[in-house]
Design a protein around this motif. Structure first.
Motif, PDB file in Angstrom:
ATOM      1  N   CYS A 167      69.242  95.080 -81.197  1.00 29.06           N
ATOM      2  CA  CYS A 167      69.739  93.719 -81.461  1.00 29.06           C
ATOM      3  C   CYS A 167      69.507  92.844 -80.234  1.00 29.06           C
ATOM      4  CB  CYS A 167      71.227  93.786 -81.801  1.00 29.06           C
ATOM      5  SG  CYS A 167      72.009  92.177 -81.950  1.00 29.06           S
ATOM      6  N   THR A 169      70.771  89.890 -79.701  1.00 32.62           N
ATOM      7  CA  THR A 169      71.947  89.120 -79.279  1.00 32.62           C
ATOM      8  C   THR A 169      72.773  89.884 -78.247  1.00 32.62           C
ATOM      9  OG1 THR A 169      72.016  88.219 -81.511  1.00 32.62           O
ATOM     10  CG2 THR A 169      73.968  87.870 -80.144  1.00 32.62           C
ATOM     11  N   CYS A 170      72.974  91.198 -78.517  1.00 36.75           N
ATOM     12  CA  CYS A 170      73.853  91.965 -77.636  1.00 36.75           C
ATOM     13  C   CYS A 170      73.090  92.964 -76.786  1.00 36.75           C
ATOM     14  CB  CYS A 170      74.909  92.697 -78.456  1.00 36.75           C
ATOM     15  SG  CYS A 170      74.184  93.893 -79.604  1.00 36.75           S
ATOM     16  N   CYS A 189      79.533  92.135 -81.619  1.00 40.18           N
ATOM     17  CA  CYS A 189      78.375  91.248 -81.750  1.00 40.18           C
ATOM     18  C   CYS A 189      78.296  90.686 -83.172  1.00 40.18           C
ATOM     19  CB  CYS A 189      77.106  92.020 -81.418  1.00 40.18           C
ATOM     20  SG  CYS A 189      75.605  91.104 -81.795  1.00 40.18           S
ATOM     21  N   THR A 191      75.773  89.287 -84.642  1.00 39.85           N
ATOM     22  CA  THR A 191      74.454  89.461 -85.276  1.00 39.85           C
ATOM     23  C   THR A 191      74.336  90.842 -85.928  1.00 39.85           C
ATOM     24  OG1 THR A 191      73.540  88.060 -83.551  1.00 39.85           O
ATOM     25  CG2 THR A 191      71.966  89.273 -84.905  1.00 39.85           C
ATOM     26  N   CYS A 192      74.697  91.880 -85.180  1.00 41.11           N
ATOM     27  CA  CYS A 192      74.515  93.249 -85.696  1.00 41.11           C
ATOM     28  C   CYS A 192      75.840  93.864 -86.144  1.00 41.11           C
ATOM     29  CB  CYS A 192      73.880  94.120 -84.622  1.00 41.11           C
ATOM     30  SG  CYS A 192      74.932  94.320 -83.166  1.00 41.11           S
TER      31      CYS A 192
END
Ligand SMILES: [Zn+2]
Ligand SMILES: [Zn+2]
Length: 373
Positions: A167, A169-170, A189, A191-192
């Motif tokens: 991911c 984002t994280c 997170c 996103t995931c």
């Protein structure tokens, strides 16, 4: 720095309800949450300030003290507000779960060390019908049902081999963390959803679900003595867990069919036996059924009344907890003959005369006038 009025901080009136205060705090906390305001000292101060106001105004006792004596009254009780944002999370962990749909790192049930831990699968219910004697003596039954388990192709990973990427984002940690000077704040997170990875090529057999429907056969040992409504737990035979978590359990709910011969009363059973009034008067021998397709002879003493119970010890149901078996009771139903031959009738009338009893037809002619023989 001069402390601001708590009602002013949350922008509520002094008569605001608990619900108003919670709503106002929620809006403020969302606005000044560190995730939304990285490296913003002013937002951080506001975040702590509204948490402090909420702590006081959401607590009936503290609110009373504050209403009567102001800030001075509270400092007298040792309350000094929040030093940093993690204090806020550890005080209001559960409220952040409500607000954001996931927990905060400092709070109870926080995301902790990164990736989400496996979840236990759901429990399943299976209704099993037993014959009366199966329940009495126990039985082994094979039952078949459907459940969801981790896909064997992708092992529950939802993706083809190499079909996942870290991911962005994280960075694969499953959490979004922000360093802000001497403390850091982390949340799952978005996103995931805490997985740390994103599926790019979904597994084909399970269509990316990571789970498949499975036909399952399980052999269940039913102990002797079970009764209607007993529930057996078969460990880990329920729905498959997720992310490496254990399976749920299978609960087998028992129903027991009626018997043509017996009525159950705990570990005792009752058999109803019909005898004639003559047998009741003179005594007799009866052959009564017992469990396991057997029979037993019982002696009926003379002079028994309707509803009399004979006890045959140890012929009942094995005790589910404990040792030994219950009893078999034979309950007598005394029947009066409805049809008699002339000879039988005469003998009974003779019996009545000897006993000095008045009997129906012929006693005074009344019944014979109404019911002609
Ligand atoms: Zn799969
Ligand atoms: Zn992520």
């Amino acid at each position: 720095m001069e402390k601001r009025d708590y009602y002013e901080i949350l922008a509520v009136s002094r008569g605001a309800s608990d619900q108003d205060i919670k709503r106002a705090y929620r809006a403020m906390a969302m606005k000044y949450h560190p995730d939304r305001n990285p490296n913003n000292k002013e937002a951080e101060d506001k975040f702590k300030e509204c948490a402090e106001a909420y702590e006081i105004l959401s607590d009936g006792d503290k609110r009373k003290v504050y209403d009567a004596y102001g800030h001075a009254g509270l400092s007298g009780q040792g309350f000094s507000g929040f030093n940093d944002v993690n204090d806020v999370f550890s005080s209001f962990g559960s409220i952040f779960e409500d607000f954001f749909g996931f927990s905060s790192p400092g709070g109870q049930g926080g995301a902790g060390g990164g990736k989400r831990r496996g979840r236990k699968g759901n429990d399943l219910r299976y209704d099993l019908v037993l014959d009366f004697e199966e329940a009495a003596f126990g039985v082994e039954k094979e039952i078949e049902y459907e459940r969801d388990v981790a896909c064997s192709t992708c092992k529950g990973e939802r993706a083809e081999a190499g079909g996942k990427k870290t991911c962005g984002t994280c960075g694969g940690r499953g959490q979004v963390a922000r360093s802000q000077g001497f403390f850091s704040v982390a949340t799952a997170c978005p996103t995931c959803h805490g997985e740390g990875e994103i599926v790019t090529a979904p597994c084909k057999p399970c269509k990316g679900k990571g789970r498949v429907r499975e036909q399952k056969k399980v052999s269940v040992k039913i102990p002797p003595g079970v009764d209607q409504g007993v529930r057996l737990r078969v460990g880990e035979e329920g729905q498959g867990g997720a992310g490496g978590g254990p399976n749920g359990d299978l609960y087998v709910f028992l129903q027991v069919k009626e018997s043509p011969h017996f009525e159950r009363d705990g570990s005792d059973i009752v058999h109803y036996a019909a005898i004639s009034m003559i047998q009741a008067a003179l005594g007799t021998k009866l052959t009564v059924p017992t469990l396991g397709n057997n029979t037993v002879e019982v002696e009926v003493p003379s002079g028994v009344q309707f509803g009399h119970r004979l006890t045959i010890a140890g012929e009942g149901i094995p005790k589910l907890r404990g040792v030994g078996r219950g009893d078999l009771w034979v309950e007598l139903k005394v029947e009066v003959p409805t049809k008699m031959t002339k000879e039988q009738r005469e003998l009974l009338q003779q019996f009545a005369e000897i006993s000095g009893e008045k009997v129906g037809a012929g006693a005074n002619g009344f019944f014979s006038k109404i019911f002609k023989d």
